[in-house]
Design an enzyme around this catalytic site. Structure first.
Site, PDB file in Angstrom:
ATOM      1  N   SER A  23       0.832  -1.212   0.000  1.00  0.00           N
ATOM      2  CA  SER A  23       0.000   0.000   0.000  1.00  0.00           C
ATOM      3  C   SER A  23       0.865   1.259   0.000  1.00  0.00           C
ATOM      4  O   SER A  23       0.591   2.225  -0.716  1.00  0.00           O
ATOM      5  CB  SER A  23      -0.892   0.023   1.250  1.00  0.00           C
ATOM      6  OG  SER A  23      -1.811  -1.035   1.206  1.00  0.00           O
ATOM      7  N   GLY A  95      -5.974  -3.958  -7.699  1.00  0.00           N
ATOM      8  CA  GLY A  95      -7.127  -3.115  -7.388  1.00  0.00           C
ATOM      9  C   GLY A  95      -6.708  -1.754  -6.850  1.00  0.00           C
ATOM     10  O   GLY A  95      -7.340  -0.731  -7.138  1.00  0.00           O
ATOM     11  N   GLN A 170      -9.280   2.143  -0.326  1.00  0.00           N
ATOM     12  CA  GLN A 170      -9.087   2.477  -1.739  1.00  0.00           C
ATOM     13  C   GLN A 170     -10.090   3.536  -2.174  1.00  0.00           C
ATOM     14  O   GLN A 170      -9.735   4.486  -2.881  1.00  0.00           O
ATOM     15  CB  GLN A 170      -9.237   1.225  -2.609  1.00  0.00           C
ATOM     16  CG  GLN A 170      -8.098   0.234  -2.389  1.00  0.00           C
ATOM     17  CD  GLN A 170      -8.240  -1.035  -3.189  1.00  0.00           C
ATOM     18  OE1 GLN A 170      -9.242  -1.249  -3.886  1.00  0.00           O
ATOM     19  NE2 GLN A 170      -7.256  -1.906  -3.104  1.00  0.00           N
ATOM     20  N   ASP A 321      -6.876  -8.158   4.767  1.00  0.00           N
ATOM     21  CA  ASP A 321      -6.173  -9.040   3.825  1.00  0.00           C
ATOM     22  C   ASP A 321      -5.613 -10.293   4.505  1.00  0.00           C
ATOM     23  O   ASP A 321      -5.062 -11.168   3.828  1.00  0.00           O
ATOM     24  CB  ASP A 321      -5.020  -8.280   3.154  1.00  0.00           C
ATOM     25  CG  ASP A 321      -5.538  -7.213   2.195  1.00  0.00           C
ATOM     26  OD1 ASP A 321      -6.677  -7.340   1.713  1.00  0.00           O
ATOM     27  OD2 ASP A 321      -4.800  -6.242   1.940  1.00  0.00           O
ATOM     28  N   LYS A 348     -12.340  -9.141  -3.232  1.00  0.00           N
ATOM     29  CA  LYS A 348     -10.880  -9.004  -3.316  1.00  0.00           C
ATOM     30  C   LYS A 348     -10.384  -9.667  -4.619  1.00  0.00           C
ATOM     31  O   LYS A 348     -11.178  -9.893  -5.516  1.00  0.00           O
ATOM     32  CB  LYS A 348     -10.222  -9.619  -2.076  1.00  0.00           C
ATOM     33  CG  LYS A 348     -10.615  -8.918  -0.770  1.00  0.00           C
ATOM     34  CD  LYS A 348     -10.116  -7.493  -0.744  1.00  0.00           C
ATOM     35  CE  LYS A 348     -10.532  -6.779   0.526  1.00  0.00           C
ATOM     36  NZ  LYS A 348     -10.245  -5.349   0.474  1.00  0.00           N
ATOM     37  N   ARG A 352     -12.744 -14.273  -1.579  1.00  0.00           N
ATOM     38  CA  ARG A 352     -11.911 -14.976  -0.595  1.00  0.00           C
ATOM     39  C   ARG A 352     -12.707 -15.788   0.418  1.00  0.00           C
ATOM     40  O   ARG A 352     -12.191 -16.772   0.957  1.00  0.00           O
ATOM     41  CB  ARG A 352     -10.987 -13.977   0.131  1.00  0.00           C
ATOM     42  CG  ARG A 352      -9.844 -13.555  -0.739  1.00  0.00           C
ATOM     43  CD  ARG A 352      -8.841 -12.670  -0.042  1.00  0.00           C
ATOM     44  NE  ARG A 352      -7.773 -12.336  -0.980  1.00  0.00           N
ATOM     45  CZ  ARG A 352      -6.997 -11.269  -0.890  1.00  0.00           C
ATOM     46  NH1 ARG A 352      -7.166 -10.404   0.098  1.00  0.00           N
ATOM     47  NH2 ARG A 352      -6.047 -11.053  -1.772  1.00  0.00           N
TER      48      ARG A 352
HETATM   49  C1  S3P Z   1      -5.660  -1.317   0.092  1.00  0.00           C
HETATM   50  C2  S3P Z   1      -6.897  -1.350   0.672  1.00  0.00           C
HETATM   51  C3  S3P Z   1      -7.662  -2.582   0.909  1.00  0.00           C
HETATM   52  C4  S3P Z   1      -6.785  -3.822   0.814  1.00  0.00           C
HETATM   53  C5  S3P Z   1      -5.885  -3.785  -0.377  1.00  0.00           C
HETATM   54  C6  S3P Z   1      -4.975  -2.564  -0.317  1.00  0.00           C
HETATM   55  C7  S3P Z   1      -4.986  -0.021  -0.104  1.00  0.00           C
HETATM   56  O1  S3P Z   1      -8.679  -2.682  -0.063  1.00  0.00           O
HETATM   57  O2  S3P Z   1      -7.588  -4.981   0.769  1.00  0.00           O
HETATM   58  O3  S3P Z   1      -5.088  -4.939  -0.429  1.00  0.00           O
HETATM   59  O4  S3P Z   1      -3.771  -0.005  -0.389  1.00  0.00           O
HETATM   60  O5  S3P Z   1      -5.658   1.013   0.023  1.00  0.00           O
HETATM   61  P1  S3P Z   1     -10.138  -2.006   0.148  1.00  0.00           P
HETATM   62  O6  S3P Z   1     -10.000  -0.553   0.107  1.00  0.00           O
HETATM   63  O7  S3P Z   1     -10.955  -2.537  -1.011  1.00  0.00           O
HETATM   64  O8  S3P Z   1     -10.604  -2.541   1.481  1.00  0.00           O
END
Ligand code: S3P
Length: 441
Positions: A23, A95, A170, A321, A348, A352
């Site tokens: 991240s 994502g 996100q 995660d 995800k 999952r």
């Molecule tokens: C992330 C947020 C999470 C996480 C992903 C990384 C990020 O997703 O599952 O692996 O870097 O902001 P979500 O915002 O969909 O929960």
């Protein structure tokens, strides 16, 4: 596809450095690209997901380079300074790349096309399309707001106040990043705290951002638009989500003692370590410090018999995660482990909840599963194993079930080790170095 097989292993021992936080690595490239000047990044994760982000920002005019000493530099173009790329931006499996880049593009008066792999093209983008449309960007996408899609950014972004309908860093980050281009203040309300790396890094780059706690434990986050972000050097901590794999492996493999230095301990990320402790893990932190605005610590973890617990639902966003690997710890524990409030697992890299339940059952574990919950019935150290797990292009599914094979009676096979490259490229080498018996089939 690379089939991998994990077999019963002796005690895991050693000190290993887990790669940089995914991240934070994404955000260092993104904010570095929008800052003025040169940002030097130490410890960047060189996994496929982060490389997708780097390729996208190069295609939009930032200069991003790896140097001989292993550091990376990002020469930014300033807020609003990105150029229209000549080609489709391919986000691969990531994502985070797709959703955060859509936020950034919403604030640029350019047109871009985004796509991704078979997994990413199934994942919902409506969750960012909705607020970013309110801010003035326009989108054309496949049914259900899925990639491939086209985004046309707004010439004049509207600052909005947006209450997140789901706990998602996100989506929060996409709106805040779009807000950087707006004239005025953009506010995001999150009812459950989610990872706050965007907020911390924006502060580090001189952005104006305030975080006010709200009733019930959430936050109201406000960013002032059109700041000048100034390049600032960064040290990326080791990824707690990656550390969770050797940590769980050590916790469940008799005789183990593993040290994991400089792991990110941001409270919005470290729920797994508290949960393992609640289950009876022998896990200690030392050398706690702040590096680059993020708390880090060295983790020492030794084998202990774990006991199933009910994981507090409010802890879910801080370990979202880590549920796949927690499910493996739960299978080895005695008693049942109850996990609730985890509906987000369904969107995800794979579904999952379904894929973990299927993988556990294929290896002789009893699982109950509902729309947003799962109960794993622990075996008290007698996981039958012997199954082959379909990984559905999901790195965390691959790694979780390889960890399970280290303690099960019969080996566990995964149908695809390739996705591990997205987040933990040296996983195999690191785990075998600790004594894990994992090998290509
Ligand atoms: C992330 C947020 C999470 C996480 C992903 C990384 C990020 O997703 O599952 O692996 O870097 O902001 P979500 O915002 O969909 O929960």
């Amino acid at each position: 596809m690379t089939f991998l097989r994990a077999s019963k292993s002796q005690n895991l021992t050693g000190t290993v450095t887990v790669p940089g936080d995914k991240s934070i690595s994404h955000r260092s490239i993104m904010l570095g690209s929008m800052a003025i000047g040169r940002t030097t990044v130490k410890g960047l994760l060189e996994g496929e997901d982060v490389l997708s982000t780097a390729a996208a920002f190069r295609a939009m005019g930032a200069t991003i380079e790896k140097h001989e000493d292993g550091t990376w530099t990002v020469d930014g173009v300033g807020i609003g300074g990105l150029q229209e790329p000549d080609d489709v931006l391919d986000m691969g499996n990531s994502g985070t790349s797709a959703r955060l880049i859509l936020g950034i593009l919403a604030g640029h008066d350019i047109t871009c096309f985004l796509t991704g792999d078979d997994s990413l093209r199934k994942r919902p983008m409506g969750r960012v399309i909705n607020p970013l449309s309110e801010m003035g960007a326009t989108f054309e996408s496949r049914a259900g707001g899925r990639l491939p899609l086209m985004v046309r950014g707004a010439a004049d972004v509207l600052p909005i106040t947006y209450e997140l309908p789901m706990a998602s860093a996100q989506v929060k980050s996409a709106v805040l990043l779009a807000g950087l281009s707006a004239r005025g203040k953009t506010t995001v309300i999150e009812n459950k705290p989610t990872r706050d790396h965007t907020e911390r890094m924006l502060t580090h780059f001189g952005g104006e951002i305030t975080v006010e706690p709200i009733e019930g434990g959430g936050n109201k986050i406000t960013v002032t638009g059109q700041p000048e972000l100034t390049a600032a050097d960064l040290v990326v901590p080791s990824d707690p989500s990656s550390a969770a794999f050797p940590a769980v492996a050590a916790a469940i493999t008799p005789g183990s003692e593993v040290v994991l230095p400089a792991i990110g301990m941001n409270p919005t990320r470290s729920g797994i370590f508290q949960t393992l402790k609640d289950m009876g893990a022998d896990l200690t932190l030392s050398n706690e410090r702040i590096e680059g605005g993020e708390p880090v610590a060295d983790i020492t973890i030794r084998h202990a018999q774990l006991t199933g617990i009910e994981v507090p639902e409010e802890r879910a966003p801080s370990m979202i995660d880590e549920y796949p690997v927690l499910a493996v710890a739960a299978a080895q524990a005695s008693g049942k482990t109850v996990m609730r409030g985890i509906g987000e697992l369904r969107v995800k890299e794979s579904d999952r909840l379904a894929v973990v339940a299927e993988g556990l059952r294929a290896n002789g574990i009893t699982v109950e599963e509902g729309e947003d919950w799962m109960i794993v019935h622990g075996t008290g150290g007698k996981i039958p194993g012997g199954g082959t797990v379909t990984t559905h292009l999901d790195h965390r599914i691959s790694m979780s079930f390889l960890v399970m094979g280290l303690v099960s009676e019969k080996p566990v096979t995964i149908d695809d080790g390739q996705p591990i490259e997205t987040s933990f490229p040296n996983f195999l080498e690191l785990m075998t170095g600790l004594g894990a018996d994992i090998a290509p089939l």
